[in-house]
Design a protein around this motif. Structure first.
Motif, PDB file in Angstrom:
ATOM      1  N   LEU A  20       0.813  -1.218   0.000  1.00  0.00           N
ATOM      2  CA  LEU A  20       0.000   0.000   0.000  1.00  0.00           C
ATOM      3  C   LEU A  20       0.846   1.267   0.000  1.00  0.00           C
ATOM      4  O   LEU A  20       0.497   2.244  -0.669  1.00  0.00           O
ATOM      5  N   ILE A  21       1.955   1.270   0.746  1.00  0.00           N
ATOM      6  CA  ILE A  21       2.785   2.478   0.791  1.00  0.00           C
ATOM      7  C   ILE A  21       3.333   2.848  -0.577  1.00  0.00           C
ATOM      8  O   ILE A  21       3.198   3.997  -1.021  1.00  0.00           O
ATOM      9  N   PRO A  22       3.964   1.911  -1.317  1.00  0.00           N
ATOM     10  CA  PRO A  22       4.422   2.289  -2.664  1.00  0.00           C
ATOM     11  C   PRO A  22       3.288   2.752  -3.566  1.00  0.00           C
ATOM     12  O   PRO A  22       3.452   3.725  -4.323  1.00  0.00           O
ATOM     13  N   LEU A  23       2.132   2.071  -3.494  1.00  0.00           N
ATOM     14  CA  LEU A  23       1.014   2.472  -4.343  1.00  0.00           C
ATOM     15  C   LEU A  23       0.498   3.856  -3.972  1.00  0.00           C
ATOM     16  O   LEU A  23       0.223   4.687  -4.845  1.00  0.00           O
ATOM     17  N   LEU A  24       0.371   4.124  -2.681  1.00  0.00           N
ATOM     18  CA  LEU A  24      -0.123   5.431  -2.245  1.00  0.00           C
ATOM     19  C   LEU A  24       0.873   6.538  -2.575  1.00  0.00           C
ATOM     20  O   LEU A  24       0.476   7.656  -2.937  1.00  0.00           O
ATOM     21  N   GLY A 375       7.798   3.532  -6.242  1.00  0.00           N
ATOM     22  CA  GLY A 375       7.048   3.731  -5.011  1.00  0.00           C
ATOM     23  C   GLY A 375       7.832   3.413  -3.758  1.00  0.00           C
ATOM     24  O   GLY A 375       7.604   4.019  -2.706  1.00  0.00           O
ATOM     25  N   VAL A 376       8.775   2.460  -3.835  1.00  0.00           N
ATOM     26  CA  VAL A 376       9.624   2.143  -2.686  1.00  0.00           C
ATOM     27  C   VAL A 376      10.764   3.144  -2.568  1.00  0.00           C
ATOM     28  O   VAL A 376      11.131   3.567  -1.461  1.00  0.00           O
ATOM     29  N   PHE A 377      11.329   3.553  -3.698  1.00  0.00           N
ATOM     30  CA  PHE A 377      12.497   4.427  -3.669  1.00  0.00           C
ATOM     31  C   PHE A 377      12.177   5.805  -3.105  1.00  0.00           C
ATOM     32  O   PHE A 377      12.980   6.379  -2.359  1.00  0.00           O
ATOM     33  N   LEU A 378      11.007   6.348  -3.478  1.00  0.00           N
ATOM     34  CA  LEU A 378      10.679   7.711  -3.043  1.00  0.00           C
ATOM     35  C   LEU A 378      10.620   7.856  -1.525  1.00  0.00           C
ATOM     36  O   LEU A 378      11.264   8.766  -0.967  1.00  0.00           O
ATOM     37  N   PRO A 379       9.881   7.023  -0.781  1.00  0.00           N
ATOM     38  CA  PRO A 379       9.891   7.193   0.686  1.00  0.00           C
ATOM     39  C   PRO A 379      11.242   6.863   1.315  1.00  0.00           C
ATOM     40  O   PRO A 379      11.618   7.474   2.322  1.00  0.00           O
ATOM     41  N   ILE A 380      11.988   5.919   0.720  1.00  0.00           N
ATOM     42  CA  ILE A 380      13.316   5.602   1.243  1.00  0.00           C
ATOM     43  C   ILE A 380      14.252   6.789   1.070  1.00  0.00           C
ATOM     44  O   ILE A 380      15.026   7.141   1.980  1.00  0.00           O
ATOM     45  N   VAL A 406      20.454  -3.371  -0.667  1.00  0.00           N
ATOM     46  CA  VAL A 406      19.716  -4.605  -0.920  1.00  0.00           C
ATOM     47  C   VAL A 406      18.364  -4.569  -0.214  1.00  0.00           C
ATOM     48  O   VAL A 406      17.389  -5.181  -0.684  1.00  0.00           O
ATOM     49  N   ALA A 407      18.266  -3.845   0.901  1.00  0.00           N
ATOM     50  CA  ALA A 407      17.010  -3.759   1.635  1.00  0.00           C
ATOM     51  C   ALA A 407      15.896  -3.176   0.769  1.00  0.00           C
ATOM     52  O   ALA A 407      14.736  -3.620   0.837  1.00  0.00           O
ATOM     53  N   VAL A 408      16.210  -2.180  -0.047  1.00  0.00           N
ATOM     54  CA  VAL A 408      15.205  -1.583  -0.933  1.00  0.00           C
ATOM     55  C   VAL A 408      14.721  -2.617  -1.939  1.00  0.00           C
ATOM     56  O   VAL A 408      13.520  -2.734  -2.232  1.00  0.00           O
ATOM     57  N   MET A 409      15.660  -3.383  -2.504  1.00  0.00           N
ATOM     58  CA  MET A 409      15.288  -4.444  -3.434  1.00  0.00           C
ATOM     59  C   MET A 409      14.344  -5.442  -2.783  1.00  0.00           C
ATOM     60  O   MET A 409      13.335  -5.848  -3.362  1.00  0.00           O
ATOM     61  N   LEU A 410      14.670  -5.846  -1.558  1.00  0.00           N
ATOM     62  CA  LEU A 410      13.854  -6.841  -0.865  1.00  0.00           C
ATOM     63  C   LEU A 410      12.444  -6.325  -0.596  1.00  0.00           C
ATOM     64  O   LEU A 410      11.466  -7.069  -0.718  1.00  0.00           O
ATOM     65  N   LEU A 411      12.326  -5.056  -0.219  1.00  0.00           N
ATOM     66  CA  LEU A 411      11.004  -4.483   0.031  1.00  0.00           C
ATOM     67  C   LEU A 411      10.151  -4.495  -1.244  1.00  0.00           C
ATOM     68  O   LEU A 411       8.976  -4.875  -1.212  1.00  0.00           O
ATOM     69  N   ALA A 412      10.756  -4.064  -2.354  1.00  0.00           N
ATOM     70  CA  ALA A 412      10.011  -4.032  -3.615  1.00  0.00           C
ATOM     71  C   ALA A 412       9.663  -5.447  -4.084  1.00  0.00           C
ATOM     72  O   ALA A 412       8.551  -5.700  -4.568  1.00  0.00           O
ATOM     73  N   LEU A 413      10.603  -6.381  -3.954  1.00  0.00           N
ATOM     74  CA  LEU A 413      10.348  -7.763  -4.369  1.00  0.00           C
ATOM     75  C   LEU A 413       9.286  -8.426  -3.491  1.00  0.00           C
ATOM     76  O   LEU A 413       8.460  -9.207  -3.980  1.00  0.00           O
ATOM     77  N   ALA A 414       9.310  -8.115  -2.191  1.00  0.00           N
ATOM     78  CA  ALA A 414       8.296  -8.678  -1.280  1.00  0.00           C
ATOM     79  C   ALA A 414       6.901  -8.198  -1.666  1.00  0.00           C
ATOM     80  O   ALA A 414       5.937  -8.980  -1.674  1.00  0.00           O
ATOM     81  N   ALA A 415       6.774  -6.923  -1.988  1.00  0.00           N
ATOM     82  CA  ALA A 415       5.475  -6.395  -2.410  1.00  0.00           C
ATOM     83  C   ALA A 415       5.026  -7.004  -3.735  1.00  0.00           C
ATOM     84  O   ALA A 415       3.851  -7.314  -3.925  1.00  0.00           O
ATOM     85  N   ARG A 416       5.972  -7.224  -4.638  1.00  0.00           N
ATOM     86  CA  ARG A 416       5.647  -7.725  -5.983  1.00  0.00           C
ATOM     87  C   ARG A 416       5.179  -9.177  -5.961  1.00  0.00           C
ATOM     88  O   ARG A 416       4.245  -9.552  -6.686  1.00  0.00           O
ATOM     89  N   PHE A 417       5.808 -10.020  -5.147  1.00  0.00           N
ATOM     90  CA  PHE A 417       5.581 -11.462  -5.251  1.00  0.00           C
ATOM     91  C   PHE A 417       4.860 -12.069  -4.049  1.00  0.00           C
ATOM     92  O   PHE A 417       4.889 -13.285  -3.870  1.00  0.00           O
TER      93      PHE A 417
END
Length: 535
Positions: A20-24, A375-380, A406-417
């Protein structure tokens, strides 16, 4: 009582926030437009991008239906030599990432490729040969890559009907062809819509294929705005439009299903015996699709890899492979753990609010990776900017904890899959009846013992499937890895992108083969699952 009803949604909420955070954040940029950005986008970017995206969705939608539905019907309902082989072999293209199939087809069919070269050697002219670098070429490649989504679901639908649906139609005076169009297809509607929706979502999310064809869509425009023009606001504005596209597609899918209820069960009915010339035509169709979508590309990858093996295979590939394996293992473990929590919470607190929160938590699979990356990069980045003054006051010159990690990658991948891991585990959980739980409680097991001695042992198969499917999907994922990886942190997918960007097909073959071989794992699982439901 009300507090008890809210416990489920409250427990799911932290996991749902990953999506929800990346989408919002992305949708928030749409609500706060920048006039100069929109002026540039509306004049130079949006007309071409919207036109290309709509044409691509229309073409791929027609393509996957024209390929997937007939193949599913023939292998599910008809009898012909080789049916059992084709029934599982036609799912093998799922192991071939679309961007790999794209550069192989370009390498084979382009003007300098072996096909047109052979035509010129024989006839002296190949100008009549269709251009692969065209909208038709992009549609063809994506249709070949994504038709298995329609094929797999449509075949399951036709297996539940068997020959009896046509026999019932014939009793009402319809011919076999009329029975197919008026009975079998309408009964298979929810499966067809589901497969078509998956294919179109993958089309919207595709980055590698359209980049290879230099065919601009939203995903390539987002990437160019971010990394070529260094304009993150423009990238976020484009991402917000793409999210709206996706949400409209999801809404249309639910509207198309409507409030109808469909009931199905596997039936052991006699198959339709095809006439000899019909058998030849069906075998030719199945063979052509399998050859073009999987066999010939794999053979070409092997030829290219062999030609470049000695000069290209070096210590760098150890790094590519280890980084791909590491991020895949980490992401698969994280996603599977979170999905397991979702499954348990949904089972323990089975309320409408909990189900809606679970649905929001698994919405990320419908969102393109490029959108989640933005969406993940902007708040980070915002959080890091808050920390920089604190770090400088403590004597640090620079301080970047999260951005480019790598933490940013993991957050985006977790949301995606998340949905990829949730679906097999939730399906397995549904097989555990309430009666089994009641019987276990009658033997004196409390809630924790019920978890360890009943649920986890019976969920083992679903957990393994979730881990493997997430592992392979992360291995193939290109836009998230490309846009959020730390500097110099190249993986097999990034290597493929870099080599294909330079037109170096042979150099892209070796990492592509590694990805394809890994992708065969979930396909084998799907084949085993499908075979267990039939014959």
């Amino acid at each position: 009582m009300r507090l008890t009803m809210l416990r489920g949604p409250l427990l799911v909420a932290p996991i749902a926030l990953l999506t929800l955070i990346p989408l919002l954040v992305v949708l928030g940029s749409f609500l706060h437009p920048q006039p100069e950005v929109w002026a540039h986008l509306s004049e130079y970017v949006l007309p071409e991008v919207i036109n290309n995206t709509l044409i691509l969705m229309l073409g791929v939608g027609c393509g996957v239906l024209l390929l997937g539905v007939p193949l599913a019907w023939f292998t599910a309902v008809c009898e012909f030599p080789g049916r059992r082989f084709f029934s599982w072999a036609l799912m093998l293209p799922l192991a071939m990432p679309a961007y790999v199939l794209a550069f192989v087809q370009v390498g084979l069919l382009d003007f300098t490729g072996p096909v047109q070269t052979l035509i010129r050697d024989i006839g002296g002219d190949s100008s009549w040969f269709p251009r692969i670098r065209s909208i038709g070429g992009v549609v063809l490649v994506l249709s070949l890559a994504f038709y298995p989504y329609v094929y797999l679901l449509a075949r399951n639908a036709f297996l539940t009907q068997g020959k009896r649906a046509l026999e019932a139609a014939q009793m009402l005076g319809l011919s076999r062809a009329q029975g197919f169009w008026q009975v079998a297809l309408p009964m298979a509607r929810p499966w067809l819509i589901g497969g078509l929706t998956l294919a179109l979502m993958e089309t919207l999310a595709d980055f590698g294929t359209v980049a290879i064809f230099n065919f601009d869509t939203f995903t390539t425009a987002i990437y160019k705005s971010w990394f070529s023009l260094f304009n993150l606001p423009a990238a976020s504005q484009l991402a917000s439009l793409l999210v709206i596209f996706v949400l409209v597609l999801v809404g249309m899918e639910h509207w198309a299903r409507g409030a109808r209820h469909y009931h199905s069960r596997i039936v052991a009915a006699e198959r339709i015996q095809l006439k000899r010339w019909h058998q030849i035509a069906v075998i030719a169709l199945c063979s052509a699709v399998l050859l073009i979508a999987f066999v010939i590309p794999v053979i070409q990858l092997l030829v290219w890899a062999k030609s470049i093996l000695q000069e290209d295979l070096d210590s760098r590939y150890l790094g590519f492979t280890l980084r791909s394996m590491m991020i895949s293992i980490l992401a698969a473990s994280l996603v599977s753990l979170l999905a397991l929590l979702l499954v348990f919470i949904a089972r323990r607190f089975n309320s409408r609010a909990t189900r809606w929160m679970v649905r929001l938590a698994t919405l990320g699979y419908a969102v393109p990776g490029s959108v989640l990356a933005v969406g993940v990069f902007l708040p980070i980045a915002w959080l890091d900017n808050l920390l920089i003054p604190i770090a400088q006051s403590m004597g640090f010159a620079t301080f970047q904890v999260l951005k480019g990690s790598v933490a940013v990658m993991l957050l985006a991948l977790a949301a995606r899959f998340m949905a990829v891991a949730f679906q097999p585990m939730d399906s397995t959980m549904q097989r555990i009846s309430r009666n089994q739980e009641d019987a276990a409680r009658s033997l004196g097991l409390n809630q924790r013992q019920l978890l360890w001695r009943l649920h986890l042992p019976m969920l083992r198969g679903g957990m393994l499937t979730a881990l493997l499917m997430c592992f392979v999907d992360v291995m193939k994922e290109m836009p998230i890895t490309l846009m959020t990886r730390p500097f110099g942190w190249d993986t097999l997918a990034v290597r493929v992108f870099e080599m294909t960007s330079e037109g170096m097909w042979a150099n892209a073959a070796l990492p592509s083969l590694m990805i394809v071989l890994t992708g065969l794992i979930p396909v084998v699982l799907l084949v085993i699952q499908s075979e267990n439901k039939q014959d």
